[in-house]
Write a protein that holds these residues in place. Structure first.
Motif, mmCIF file in Angstrom:
data_model
loop_
_atom_site.group_PDB
_atom_site.id
_atom_site.type_symbol
_atom_site.label_atom_id
_atom_site.label_comp_id
_atom_site.label_asym_id
_atom_site.label_seq_id
_atom_site.Cartn_x
_atom_site.Cartn_y
_atom_site.Cartn_z
ATOM 1 N N LEU A 1 -6.521 -7.168 6.796
ATOM 2 C CA LEU A 1 -6.571 -8.331 5.904
ATOM 3 C C LEU A 1 -7.972 -8.921 5.853
ATOM 4 O O LEU A 1 -8.381 -9.477 4.832
ATOM 5 C CB LEU A 1 -5.563 -9.383 6.360
ATOM 6 N N GLY A 2 -8.719 -8.777 6.942
ATOM 7 C CA GLY A 2 -10.094 -9.258 6.968
ATOM 8 C C GLY A 2 -11.024 -8.456 6.078
ATOM 9 O O GLY A 2 -12.130 -8.919 5.746
ATOM 10 N N CYS A 3 -10.603 -7.252 5.697
ATOM 11 C CA CYS A 3 -11.412 -6.407 4.804
ATOM 12 C C CYS A 3 -11.104 -6.661 3.330
ATOM 13 O O CYS A 3 -11.768 -6.093 2.452
ATOM 14 C CB CYS A 3 -11.154 -4.924 5.113
ATOM 15 N N VAL A 4 -10.113 -7.494 3.058
ATOM 16 C CA VAL A 4 -9.669 -7.750 1.687
ATOM 17 C C VAL A 4 -10.604 -8.739 1.001
ATOM 18 O O VAL A 4 -10.993 -9.755 1.582
ATOM 19 C CB VAL A 4 -8.219 -8.287 1.691
ATOM 20 N N ARG A 5 -10.922 -8.452 -0.262
ATOM 21 C CA ARG A 5 -11.771 -9.341 -1.046
ATOM 22 C C ARG A 5 -11.067 -9.802 -2.325
ATOM 23 O O ARG A 5 -11.702 -10.319 -3.242
ATOM 24 C CB ARG A 5 -13.080 -8.629 -1.400
ATOM 25 N N THR A 6 -9.768 -9.617 -2.389
ATOM 26 C CA THR A 6 -8.985 -10.056 -3.544
ATOM 27 C C THR A 6 -8.104 -11.230 -3.157
ATOM 28 O O THR A 6 -7.961 -11.552 -1.983
ATOM 29 C CB THR A 6 -8.108 -8.908 -4.077
ATOM 30 N N ARG A 7 -7.501 -11.861 -4.152
ATOM 31 C CA ARG A 7 -6.676 -13.043 -3.920
ATOM 32 C C ARG A 7 -5.343 -12.711 -3.258
ATOM 33 O O ARG A 7 -4.744 -13.564 -2.616
ATOM 34 C CB ARG A 7 -6.409 -13.771 -5.243
ATOM 35 N N LEU A 8 -4.877 -11.488 -3.472
ATOM 36 C CA LEU A 8 -3.577 -11.057 -2.967
ATOM 37 C C LEU A 8 -3.718 -9.776 -2.170
ATOM 38 O O LEU A 8 -4.589 -8.948 -2.457
ATOM 39 C CB LEU A 8 -2.596 -10.833 -4.125
ATOM 40 N N ALA A 9 -2.847 -9.594 -1.177
ATOM 41 C CA ALA A 9 -2.911 -8.376 -0.364
ATOM 42 C C ALA A 9 -1.534 -8.016 0.170
ATOM 43 O O ALA A 9 -0.702 -8.893 0.436
ATOM 44 C CB ALA A 9 -3.878 -8.565 0.802
ATOM 45 N N THR A 10 -1.305 -6.717 0.326
ATOM 46 C CA THR A 10 -0.090 -6.190 0.940
ATOM 47 C C THR A 10 -0.496 -5.205 2.025
ATOM 48 O O THR A 10 -1.318 -4.326 1.786
ATOM 49 C CB THR A 10 0.789 -5.451 -0.096
ATOM 50 N N ILE A 11 0.077 -5.353 3.213
ATOM 51 C CA ILE A 11 -0.155 -4.388 4.284
ATOM 52 C C ILE A 11 0.855 -3.262 4.114
ATOM 53 O O ILE A 11 2.058 -3.440 4.350
ATOM 54 C CB ILE A 11 -0.002 -5.042 5.668
ATOM 55 N N ALA A 12 0.379 -2.113 3.679
ATOM 56 C CA ALA A 12 1.248 -0.967 3.431
ATOM 57 C C ALA A 12 1.356 -0.128 4.700
ATOM 58 O O ALA A 12 0.346 0.392 5.187
ATOM 59 C CB ALA A 12 0.705 -0.130 2.278
ATOM 60 N N HIS A 13 2.556 -0.004 5.223
ATOM 61 C CA HIS A 13 2.775 0.820 6.404
ATOM 62 C C HIS A 13 2.753 2.287 5.997
ATOM 63 O O HIS A 13 3.353 2.681 5.001
ATOM 64 C CB HIS A 13 4.100 0.459 7.063
ATOM 65 N N GLN A 14 2.096 3.117 6.768
ATOM 66 C CA GLN A 14 1.792 4.493 6.368
ATOM 67 C C GLN A 14 3.026 5.367 6.129
ATOM 68 O O GLN A 14 2.942 6.362 5.413
ATOM 69 C CB GLN A 14 0.921 5.157 7.433
ATOM 70 N N ASP A 15 4.152 5.009 6.690
ATOM 71 C CA ASP A 15 5.354 5.838 6.536
ATOM 72 C C ASP A 15 6.225 5.416 5.359
ATOM 73 O O ASP A 15 7.202 6.094 5.035
ATOM 74 C CB ASP A 15 6.211 5.782 7.812
ATOM 75 N N ASP A 16 5.909 4.280 4.731
ATOM 76 C CA ASP A 16 6.775 3.698 3.714
ATOM 77 C C ASP A 16 6.311 4.051 2.307
ATOM 78 O O ASP A 16 5.179 4.499 2.096
ATOM 79 C CB ASP A 16 6.830 2.174 3.879
ATOM 80 N N VAL A 17 7.181 3.829 1.322
ATOM 81 C CA VAL A 17 6.829 4.067 -0.078
ATOM 82 C C VAL A 17 7.201 2.839 -0.903
ATOM 83 O O VAL A 17 8.102 2.081 -0.541
ATOM 84 C CB VAL A 17 7.520 5.325 -0.654
ATOM 85 N N TYR A 18 6.489 2.680 -2.006
ATOM 86 C CA TYR A 18 6.642 1.499 -2.849
ATOM 87 C C TYR A 18 7.117 1.891 -4.241
ATOM 88 O O TYR A 18 6.613 2.861 -4.821
ATOM 89 C CB TYR A 18 5.317 0.740 -2.918
ATOM 90 N N ALA A 19 8.080 1.137 -4.766
ATOM 91 C CA ALA A 19 8.590 1.390 -6.112
ATOM 92 C C ALA A 19 7.467 1.207 -7.126
ATOM 93 O O ALA A 19 6.533 0.425 -6.918
ATOM 94 C CB ALA A 19 9.747 0.439 -6.426
ATOM 95 N N GLU A 20 7.568 1.902 -8.241
ATOM 96 C CA GLU A 20 6.504 1.914 -9.246
ATOM 97 C C GLU A 20 6.179 0.512 -9.766
ATOM 98 O O GLU A 20 5.021 0.217 -10.088
ATOM 99 C CB GLU A 20 6.923 2.805 -10.420
#
Length: 278
Positions: free
Chosen positions: A89-108
Motif C-alpha cells: 500500500l505504501g507503493c500506491v500512488r492512486t486514490r484507490l487500492a486493492t491488495i490482490a492475493h496471489q492465489d485469488d481471481v477477480y470477476a471481470e
C-alpha cells in the motif's frame, strides 16, 4: 461504465482515462496460481494500474512480472503478511487500492462495480463485496460459511447504513464477514499503516475494527466479485489446522464483549469455520 459519471466518481477517475485504482499483487515464493490472478486483473472491464510486491524475491516472480509488464517492488525490510500488505500500500500512488492475493481471481467487473458503488459517498473508507471460493479448481458460492457471512452483512446493504459506525461495529462484534482480498481502500481517507503485526490470522479483522471507529463509509456490494482459493498451502487452511485462529478470535471478540460473552460467541464462531478445512 456509464460515461455520465457523477462528480464524486470523477474524483477517482481523473480525466476519465487515467487509472485511479491500483491492484497490489502480494507475491510469495512460487505460487502456481499467480498468473491466473494476474490475468484476472488484466481482463477487468475498467483498467487499473497493477504492481507487484514481494519479500521473497525469486526468478519465478521476476519472470511473471516481466512477462506481464508489471513493476515489481522488493520489500527489503521485515517480511510477513501484514508487513507486505503495508509495504504494498505504501507503493500506491492512486486514490484507490486493492491488495490482490496471489492465489485469488477477480470477476471481470470487479473494478467497475466498485467505482459505481462509490457514487454519492462523501468520505469512503473501504469498499468490499461478497465473494466465492475456488475448491479443487471449481468456483462456488454455495458454502455454508459464506451464507452465514452474507446474513451477517445484511445490515450494511442499505445505502443509509454506509456511514453508521454503530451498525458496522455490531456486525464486526459477531465475527469477521469482510473478505480481505475483496477490499478496496480509499487511500487518502486512511491513516497508514492500516495493518498491525500482531495476529497471524485475524490481522484483517483487527484492521476493520480500527477503521470502524472512523467517520466515513463502509460500502458493501452484495455481489460475488472475486473468488478466494482454498487449498492445502493457503494461510487460512494452515492456521485453521494449527488451531491458531481460536485464541485470536477470542481476543477480537473481547474488543466488543465481556469475557463470558466473548467465550460463548467464540465457541460457535469457531465451529462455523470448519468449512475452510479441506
Amino acid at each position: 461504465m456509464n460515461k455520465k459519471t457523477d462528480d464524486k466518481l470523477k474524483k477517482y477517475i481523473i480525466g476519465g482515462h487515467k487509472p485511479q485504482h491500483t491492484f497490489v499483487i502480494c507475491a510469495y515464493k512460487e505460487s502456481p496460481y499467480l498468473e491466473e490472478c494476474i490475468e484476472s486483473l488484466e481482463n477487468q472491464s475498467v483498467g487499473s494500474k497493477i504492481i507487484m510486491v514481494t519479500s521473497t524475491p525469486c526468478e519465478y516472480i521476476s519472470e511473471m512480472a516481466e512477462k506481464h509488464g508489471i513493476k515489481l517492488y522488493i520489500n527489503e525490510g521485515e517480511g510477513g503478511i501484514t508487513q507486505d500488505w503495508n509495504f504494498g500500500l505504501g507503493c500506491v500512488r492512486t486514490r484507490l487500492a486493492t491488495i490482490a492475493h496471489q492465489d485469488d481471481v477477480y470477476a471481470e467487473k470487479y473494478t467497475e462495480e466498485f467505482l459505481n458503488a462509490l457514487r454519492g459517498s462523501k468520505k469512503p473508507l473501504i469498499i468490499f463485496s461478497d465473494y466465492g471460493e475456488i475448491r479443487d479448481g471449481a468456483r462456488t458460492t454455495d458454502v455454508e460459511m459464506l451464507k452465514l457471512k452474507r446474513i451477517m452483512l445484511l445490515p450494511l446493504v442499505p445505502r443509509i447504513a454506509r456511514g453508521s459506525r454503530f451498525l458496522r461495529r455490531r456486525v464486526l462484534s459477531m465475527g469477521d464477514p469482510i473478505c480481505c482480498p475483496s477490499v478496496m481502500y480509499a487511500m487518502k481517507n486512511l491513516e497508514q499503516p492500516i495493518f498491525h503485526n500482531h495476529f497471524v490470522c485475524c490481522e484483517d479483522w483487527e484492521a476493520w475494527e480500527k477503521l470502524s471507529r472512523l467517520k466515513g463509509d463502509f460500502i458493501y456490494i452484495p455481489k460475488s466479485l472475486m473468488f478466494h482459493r482454498i487449498h492445502e498451502e493457503s494461510t487460512t487452511t494452515k492456521t485453521l489446522e494449527a488451531g491458531g485462529r481460536i485464541l485470536e478470535n477470542y481476543e477480537m471478540f473481547r474488543k466488543f464483549w465481556p469475557a463470558p460473552i466473548a467465550k460463548l460467541i467464540n465457541r460457535f464462531y469457531t465451529k462455523s469455520e470448519d468449512s475452510n478445512e479441506l
